[in-house]
Motif scaffolding. Structure first.
Motif, PDB file in Angstrom:
ATOM      1  N   LEU A 140       0.840  -1.212   0.000  1.00  0.00           N
ATOM      2  CA  LEU A 140       0.000   0.000   0.000  1.00  0.00           C
ATOM      3  C   LEU A 140       0.868   1.253   0.000  1.00  0.00           C
ATOM      4  CD1 LEU A 140      -2.855  -0.987   2.470  1.00  0.00           C
ATOM      5  CD2 LEU A 140      -3.048  -0.658   0.009  1.00  0.00           C
ATOM      6  N   GLU A 141       1.969   1.235   0.770  1.00  0.00           N
ATOM      7  CA  GLU A 141       2.872   2.382   0.781  1.00  0.00           C
ATOM      8  C   GLU A 141       3.454   2.602  -0.609  1.00  0.00           C
ATOM      9  OE1 GLU A 141       5.769   1.480   3.797  1.00  0.00           O
ATOM     10  OE2 GLU A 141       4.610   2.508   5.353  1.00  0.00           O
ATOM     11  N   THR A 142       3.863   1.520  -1.236  1.00  0.00           N
ATOM     12  CA  THR A 142       4.423   1.619  -2.596  1.00  0.00           C
ATOM     13  C   THR A 142       3.372   2.180  -3.549  1.00  0.00           C
ATOM     14  OG1 THR A 142       5.848  -0.263  -2.127  1.00  0.00           O
ATOM     15  CG2 THR A 142       5.538   0.317  -4.441  1.00  0.00           C
ATOM     16  N   ALA A 143       2.160   1.656  -3.402  1.00  0.00           N
ATOM     17  CA  ALA A 143       1.081   2.140  -4.291  1.00  0.00           C
ATOM     18  C   ALA A 143       0.821   3.617  -4.048  1.00  0.00           C
ATOM     19  CB  ALA A 143      -0.177   1.322  -4.053  1.00  0.00           C
ATOM     20  N   LEU A 144       0.842   4.035  -2.759  1.00  0.00           N
ATOM     21  CA  LEU A 144       0.616   5.441  -2.441  1.00  0.00           C
ATOM     22  C   LEU A 144       1.743   6.312  -2.978  1.00  0.00           C
ATOM     23  CD1 LEU A 144      -0.819   5.326   1.179  1.00  0.00           C
ATOM     24  CD2 LEU A 144      -2.013   5.987  -0.907  1.00  0.00           C
ATOM     25  N   ILE A 145       2.954   5.799  -2.866  1.00  0.00           N
ATOM     26  CA  ILE A 145       4.108   6.560  -3.372  1.00  0.00           C
ATOM     27  C   ILE A 145       4.000   6.704  -4.876  1.00  0.00           C
ATOM     28  CG2 ILE A 145       6.612   6.468  -3.723  1.00  0.00           C
ATOM     29  CD1 ILE A 145       6.790   5.242  -0.907  1.00  0.00           C
ATOM     30  N   VAL A 146       3.671   5.596  -5.522  1.00  0.00           N
ATOM     31  CA  VAL A 146       3.532   5.646  -6.989  1.00  0.00           C
ATOM     32  C   VAL A 146       2.388   6.583  -7.358  1.00  0.00           C
ATOM     33  CG1 VAL A 146       2.905   4.280  -9.023  1.00  0.00           C
ATOM     34  CG2 VAL A 146       4.555   3.396  -7.361  1.00  0.00           C
ATOM     35  N   ALA A 147       1.305   6.472  -6.628  1.00  0.00           N
ATOM     36  CA  ALA A 147       0.154   7.343  -6.912  1.00  0.00           C
ATOM     37  C   ALA A 147       0.524   8.786  -6.635  1.00  0.00           C
ATOM     38  CB  ALA A 147      -1.044   6.917  -6.061  1.00  0.00           C
ATOM     39  N   GLY A 148       1.272   9.005  -5.575  1.00  0.00           N
ATOM     40  CA  GLY A 148       1.696  10.374  -5.249  1.00  0.00           C
ATOM     41  C   GLY A 148       2.620  10.925  -6.305  1.00  0.00           C
ATOM     42  N   GLU A 149       3.520  10.100  -6.843  1.00  0.00           N
ATOM     43  CA  GLU A 149       4.426  10.552  -7.896  1.00  0.00           C
ATOM     44  C   GLU A 149       3.640  10.870  -9.156  1.00  0.00           C
ATOM     45  OE1 GLU A 149       7.424   7.574  -8.401  1.00  0.00           O
ATOM     46  OE2 GLU A 149       8.414   8.051  -6.517  1.00  0.00           O
ATOM     47  N   ASP A 150       2.645  10.048  -9.420  1.00  0.00           N
ATOM     48  CA  ASP A 150       1.816  10.314 -10.594  1.00  0.00           C
ATOM     49  C   ASP A 150       1.090  11.643 -10.424  1.00  0.00           C
ATOM     50  OD1 ASP A 150       2.545   8.073 -11.932  1.00  0.00           O
ATOM     51  OD2 ASP A 150       0.781   6.878 -11.409  1.00  0.00           O
ATOM     52  N   ASN A 151       0.613  11.878  -9.226  1.00  0.00           N
ATOM     53  CA  ASN A 151      -0.087  13.132  -8.962  1.00  0.00           C
ATOM     54  C   ASN A 151       0.875  14.296  -9.086  1.00  0.00           C
ATOM     55  OD1 ASN A 151      -2.731  12.644  -8.647  1.00  0.00           O
ATOM     56  ND2 ASN A 151      -2.671  12.353  -6.424  1.00  0.00           N
ATOM     57  N   THR A 152       2.073  14.138  -8.590  1.00  0.00           N
ATOM     58  CA  THR A 152       3.058  15.209  -8.656  1.00  0.00           C
ATOM     59  C   THR A 152       3.427  15.484 -10.102  1.00  0.00           C
ATOM     60  OG1 THR A 152       3.957  14.438  -6.562  1.00  0.00           O
ATOM     61  CG2 THR A 152       5.308  15.947  -7.814  1.00  0.00           C
ATOM     62  N   SER A 153       3.621  14.455 -10.877  1.00  0.00           N
ATOM     63  CA  SER A 153       3.984  14.668 -12.280  1.00  0.00           C
ATOM     64  C   SER A 153       2.825  15.279 -13.052  1.00  0.00           C
ATOM     65  CB  SER A 153       4.472  13.394 -12.939  1.00  0.00           C
ATOM     66  OG  SER A 153       3.450  12.424 -12.945  1.00  0.00           O
ATOM     67  N   LYS A 154       1.598  14.917 -12.692  1.00  0.00           N
ATOM     68  CA  LYS A 154       0.436  15.496 -13.369  1.00  0.00           C
ATOM     69  C   LYS A 154       0.287  16.954 -12.967  1.00  0.00           C
ATOM     70  CE  LYS A 154      -2.256  11.365 -14.102  1.00  0.00           C
ATOM     71  NZ  LYS A 154      -3.453  10.647 -13.826  1.00  0.00           N
ATOM     72  N   LYS A 155       0.589  17.266 -11.703  1.00  0.00           N
ATOM     73  CA  LYS A 155       0.498  18.654 -11.261  1.00  0.00           C
ATOM     74  C   LYS A 155       1.554  19.480 -11.984  1.00  0.00           C
ATOM     75  CE  LYS A 155      -1.335  18.040  -6.638  1.00  0.00           C
ATOM     76  NZ  LYS A 155      -1.077  18.178  -5.231  1.00  0.00           N
ATOM     77  N   GLN A 156       2.718  18.888 -12.121  1.00  0.00           N
ATOM     78  CA  GLN A 156       3.781  19.625 -12.806  1.00  0.00           C
ATOM     79  C   GLN A 156       3.419  19.793 -14.277  1.00  0.00           C
ATOM     80  OE1 GLN A 156       7.398  17.573 -11.975  1.00  0.00           O
ATOM     81  NE2 GLN A 156       7.578  18.449  -9.927  1.00  0.00           N
ATOM     82  N   GLU A 157       2.785  18.838 -14.885  1.00  0.00           N
ATOM     83  CA  GLU A 157       2.365  18.977 -16.280  1.00  0.00           C
ATOM     84  C   GLU A 157       1.306  20.075 -16.390  1.00  0.00           C
ATOM     85  OE1 GLU A 157       0.965  15.265 -17.809  1.00  0.00           O
ATOM     86  OE2 GLU A 157       2.877  14.285 -17.504  1.00  0.00           O
ATOM     87  N   GLY A 158       0.423  20.016 -15.376  1.00  0.00           N
ATOM     88  CA  GLY A 158      -0.642  21.057 -15.386  1.00  0.00           C
ATOM     89  C   GLY A 158      -0.059  22.432 -15.195  1.00  0.00           C
ATOM     90  N   LEU A 159       0.948  22.575 -14.391  1.00  0.00           N
ATOM     91  CA  LEU A 159       1.578  23.853 -14.175  1.00  0.00           C
ATOM     92  C   LEU A 159       2.354  24.282 -15.419  1.00  0.00           C
ATOM     93  CD1 LEU A 159       2.976  23.514 -10.542  1.00  0.00           C
ATOM     94  CD2 LEU A 159       1.125  24.974 -11.299  1.00  0.00           C
ATOM     95  N   SER A 160       2.963  23.346 -16.044  1.00  0.00           N
ATOM     96  CA  SER A 160       3.722  23.707 -17.243  1.00  0.00           C
ATOM     97  C   SER A 160       2.785  24.135 -18.359  1.00  0.00           C
ATOM     98  CB  SER A 160       4.625  22.568 -17.703  1.00  0.00           C
ATOM     99  OG  SER A 160       3.872  21.438 -18.045  1.00  0.00           O
ATOM    100  N   VAL A 161       1.601  23.656 -18.349  1.00  0.00           N
ATOM    101  CA  VAL A 161       0.626  24.064 -19.370  1.00  0.00           C
ATOM    102  C   VAL A 161       0.285  25.531 -19.116  1.00  0.00           C
ATOM    103  CG1 VAL A 161      -1.744  23.735 -20.128  1.00  0.00           C
ATOM    104  CG2 VAL A 161      -0.285  21.773 -19.644  1.00  0.00           C
ATOM    105  N   PHE A 162       0.175  25.914 -17.878  1.00  0.00           N
ATOM    106  CA  PHE A 162      -0.175  27.308 -17.544  1.00  0.00           C
ATOM    107  C   PHE A 162       1.013  28.245 -17.782  1.00  0.00           C
ATOM    108  CE2 PHE A 162      -3.372  25.146 -14.884  1.00  0.00           C
ATOM    109  CZ  PHE A 162      -4.499  25.675 -15.472  1.00  0.00           C
ATOM    110  N   GLN A 163       2.080  27.792 -17.803  1.00  0.00           N
ATOM    111  CA  GLN A 163       3.230  28.683 -17.957  1.00  0.00           C
ATOM    112  C   GLN A 163       3.451  28.912 -19.360  1.00  0.00           C
ATOM    113  OE1 GLN A 163       6.405  26.827 -15.959  1.00  0.00           O
ATOM    114  NE2 GLN A 163       5.699  27.522 -13.994  1.00  0.00           N
TER     115      GLN A 163
END
Length: 149
Positions: free
Chosen positions: A126-149
């Protein structure tokens, strides 16, 4: 023998008549006295022999009585040892019961360790899944931010 001489003197004084008749009577009396004396001696020998036999039998009886007492002592010791063995067997049964209870506890502990290990594996997954999910969220947030920039 002195008694015989006294009897002879007394007899002679009492019967001053014919010496032949009182001599034969005296000889018969002496024969009876000697026969009685021999019979008394023979009886004395028999009594002594019987007394010796009674003494020997008494000694044998005493020896047998001592052996009976020894057997009784051994019987008492065997009885005491039997009681100790029975008490030891009871203690042994108690020890075996405790060993069985400990074995059950060890088995339960092993099962709990397996369950804990499986739970820890699930937590790790579960920790691994959360970490992976968190990384996916972080990368998606960064993609979303890069779209705004």
């Amino acid at each position: 023998m002195l008694v015989l001489v006294l009897v002879l003197v007394a007899f002679c004084a009492a019967h001053p008549g014919e010496p032949q008749s009182w001599l034969s009577t005296l000889f018969q009396l002496v024969e009876r006295i000697l026969g009685t004396e021999l019979a008394v001696k023979a009886t004395d020998v028999k009594v002594n022999s019987l007394t010796d036999a009674v003494s020997a039998n008494t000694q044998r009886f005493t020896d047998m009585h001592k052996k009976v007492l020894q057997v009784q002592t051994l019987t008492d010791a065997v009885s005491a040892n039997t009681q100790m063995i029975n008490a030891m067997n009871e203690k042994l049964l108690q020890v075996q019961t405790l060993e069985n209870a400990i074995s059950v506890c060890i088995n339960k502990t092993g099962a709990l360790e397996l369950e804990l290990s499986a739970s820890m594996y699930k937590v790790g997954s579960l920790e691994t899944a959360l970490i992976v999910a968190g990384e996916d969220n972080t990368s998606k947030k960064q993609e979303g931010l890069s779209v705004f920039q």
